[in-house]
Write an enzyme that holds these catalytic residues in place. Structure first.
Site, PDB file in Angstrom:
ATOM      1  N   CYS A   8       0.909  -1.210   0.122  1.00 27.71           N
ATOM      2  CA  CYS A   8       0.083  -0.017   0.052  1.00 27.71           C
ATOM      3  C   CYS A   8       0.924   1.124   0.188  1.00 27.71           C
ATOM      4  O   CYS A   8       2.181   1.050  -0.266  1.00 27.71           O
ATOM      5  CB  CYS A   8      -0.992  -0.020   1.060  1.00 27.71           C
ATOM      6  SG  CYS A   8      -0.278  -0.062   2.817  1.00 27.71           S
ATOM      7  N   ASN A  11       2.273   1.503   4.294  1.00 27.40           N
ATOM      8  CA  ASN A  11       2.498   0.331   4.975  1.00 27.40           C
ATOM      9  C   ASN A  11       2.246   0.209   6.276  1.00 27.40           C
ATOM     10  O   ASN A  11       2.981  -0.285   7.226  1.00 27.40           O
ATOM     11  CB  ASN A  11       4.114  -0.173   5.001  1.00 27.40           C
ATOM     12  CG  ASN A  11       4.474  -1.767   5.143  1.00 27.40           C
ATOM     13  OD1 ASN A  11       5.372  -2.007   5.501  1.00 27.40           O
ATOM     14  ND2 ASN A  11       3.614  -2.353   5.061  1.00 27.40           N
ATOM     15  N   CYS A  13      -1.412   0.710   7.405  1.00 30.76           N
ATOM     16  CA  CYS A  13      -2.649   0.396   7.437  1.00 30.76           C
ATOM     17  C   CYS A  13      -3.439  -0.855   6.685  1.00 30.76           C
ATOM     18  O   CYS A  13      -3.390  -1.981   7.247  1.00 30.76           O
ATOM     19  CB  CYS A  13      -3.787   1.309   7.111  1.00 30.76           C
ATOM     20  SG  CYS A  13      -3.622   2.916   8.225  1.00 30.76           S
ATOM     21  N   ARG A  14      -3.452  -0.854   5.385  1.00 31.57           N
ATOM     22  CA  ARG A  14      -4.024  -1.905   4.494  1.00 31.57           C
ATOM     23  C   ARG A  14      -3.053  -2.914   4.345  1.00 31.57           C
ATOM     24  O   ARG A  14      -3.373  -4.100   4.515  1.00 31.57           O
ATOM     25  CB  ARG A  14      -4.279  -1.358   3.141  1.00 31.57           C
ATOM     26  CG  ARG A  14      -5.162  -0.178   3.358  1.00 31.57           C
ATOM     27  CD  ARG A  14      -5.651   0.585   2.130  1.00 31.57           C
ATOM     28  NE  ARG A  14      -4.442   1.442   1.830  1.00 31.57           N
ATOM     29  CZ  ARG A  14      -4.269   2.220   0.732  1.00 31.57           C
ATOM     30  NH1 ARG A  14      -5.272   2.000  -0.307  1.00 31.57           N
ATOM     31  NH2 ARG A  14      -3.120   2.843   0.481  1.00 31.57           N
ATOM     32  N   SER A  15      -1.835  -2.837   3.756  1.00 29.91           N
ATOM     33  CA  SER A  15      -1.120  -3.716   3.452  1.00 29.91           C
ATOM     34  C   SER A  15      -0.569  -4.700   4.882  1.00 29.91           C
ATOM     35  O   SER A  15      -0.486  -6.095   4.751  1.00 29.91           O
ATOM     36  CB  SER A  15       0.378  -3.601   2.696  1.00 29.91           C
ATOM     37  OG  SER A  15       0.962  -2.542   3.422  1.00 29.91           O
ATOM     38  N   ASP A 130      -8.393   3.284   1.643  1.00 24.00           N
ATOM     39  CA  ASP A 130      -7.355   3.715   2.516  1.00 24.00           C
ATOM     40  C   ASP A 130      -8.368   4.129   3.751  1.00 24.00           C
ATOM     41  O   ASP A 130      -8.834   5.211   3.597  1.00 24.00           O
ATOM     42  CB  ASP A 130      -6.494   4.847   1.967  1.00 24.00           C
ATOM     43  CG  ASP A 130      -5.608   5.123   2.907  1.00 24.00           C
ATOM     44  OD1 ASP A 130      -5.380   4.685   3.993  1.00 24.00           O
ATOM     45  OD2 ASP A 130      -4.625   5.701   2.375  1.00 24.00           O
TER      46      ASP A 130
HETATM   47  P1  4NP Z   1      -1.731   2.827   4.157  1.00 24.71           P
HETATM   48  O1  4NP Z   1      -2.709   4.004   4.740  1.00 24.71           O
HETATM   49  O2  4NP Z   1      -1.313   3.050   2.759  1.00 24.71           O
HETATM   50  O3  4NP Z   1      -3.049   2.050   4.028  1.00 24.71           O
HETATM   51  O4  4NP Z   1      -0.806   2.286   5.060  1.00 24.71           O
HETATM   52  C1  4NP Z   1      -1.908   5.364   4.885  1.00 24.71           C
HETATM   53  C2  4NP Z   1      -1.092   5.525   5.914  1.00 24.71           C
HETATM   54  C3  4NP Z   1      -0.473   6.728   5.998  1.00 24.71           C
HETATM   55  C4  4NP Z   1      -0.755   7.369   4.960  1.00 24.71           C
HETATM   56  C5  4NP Z   1      -1.432   7.454   4.098  1.00 24.71           C
HETATM   57  C6  4NP Z   1      -1.872   6.293   3.695  1.00 24.71           C
HETATM   58  N1  4NP Z   1      -0.196   9.025   5.385  1.00 24.71           N
HETATM   59  O5  4NP Z   1      -0.327   9.716   4.340  1.00 24.71           O
HETATM   60  O6  4NP Z   1       0.803   9.250   6.260  1.00 24.71           O
END
Ligand code: 4NP
Length: 169
Positions: A8, A11, A13-15, A130
């Protein structure tokens, strides 16, 4: 050994939840000796961090402890992993472009997937949304999506690689 990488943006939340849930599904089928997985982010913002607290809470309510520490996708990943599972289209494009920059070739179609396409209940949706800027309900939704996608992706691997499952279920 089949190597799977979930990717993602951050790294956190989703992955990592996709990785944690998939590991558990693989273990329940007794396939840990055949399938390994990891996760990474296309961005560097959160390197070294545990998954988001809200994601860890949802996981723990389902009996899963997430211990992954965030890392960024690297050139070595394009050599090591047979399956790279992108959470959304922007991740997919970033991975594709990075693979070209790192290896001089785009990743073959059979190595790069939009993970949500394995969700039997996706309707017309193509992405794992997300939840980072959302509510707890969004984190729960993400968990349910990666759980459904994982179950079907595992069935796909079992069929494609003719894996025998000792435990069944
Ligand atoms: P992820 O979510 O891609 O599922 O880990 C996010 C985590 C942090 C951010 C964006 C998406 N951020 O902008 O910091």
């Amino acid at each position: 050994m089949i190597q799977v990488l979930f990717v993602c943006l951050g790294n956190i939340c989703r992955s990592p939840i996709a990785e944690g849930v998939f590991k558990e599904l693989v273990a329940r089928k007794g396939l840990d000796h055949m399938i390994r997985c990891d996760s990474a982010g296309t961005a560097a913002y959160h390197i070294g961090s545990l998954p988001d607290k809200r994601m860890r809470q949802v996981a723990s309510e389902r009996g899963l402890t997430l211990t992954h520490t965030a890392r960024q996708l690297s050139a070595d990943d394009f050599e090591k992993f047979h399956y790279i599972m992108a959470m959304d289209e922007s991740n997919f494009e970033d991975i594709r472009n990075e693979s070209y920059q790192s290896t001089g070739q785009y990743l073959a179609d059979h190595r790069l997937y939009l993970y949500r396409l394995f969700d039997a209940e996706r309707g017309g949706a193509k992405i794992v949304p997300d939840p980072y800027f959302g509510e707890m309900a969004d984190f729960i939704d993400t968990y349910n999506i990666v759980e459904r996608s994982g179950a079907q992706f595992l069935d796909y691997l079992i069929e494609t690689h003719n894996l025998s499952t000792d435990l069944g279920d």
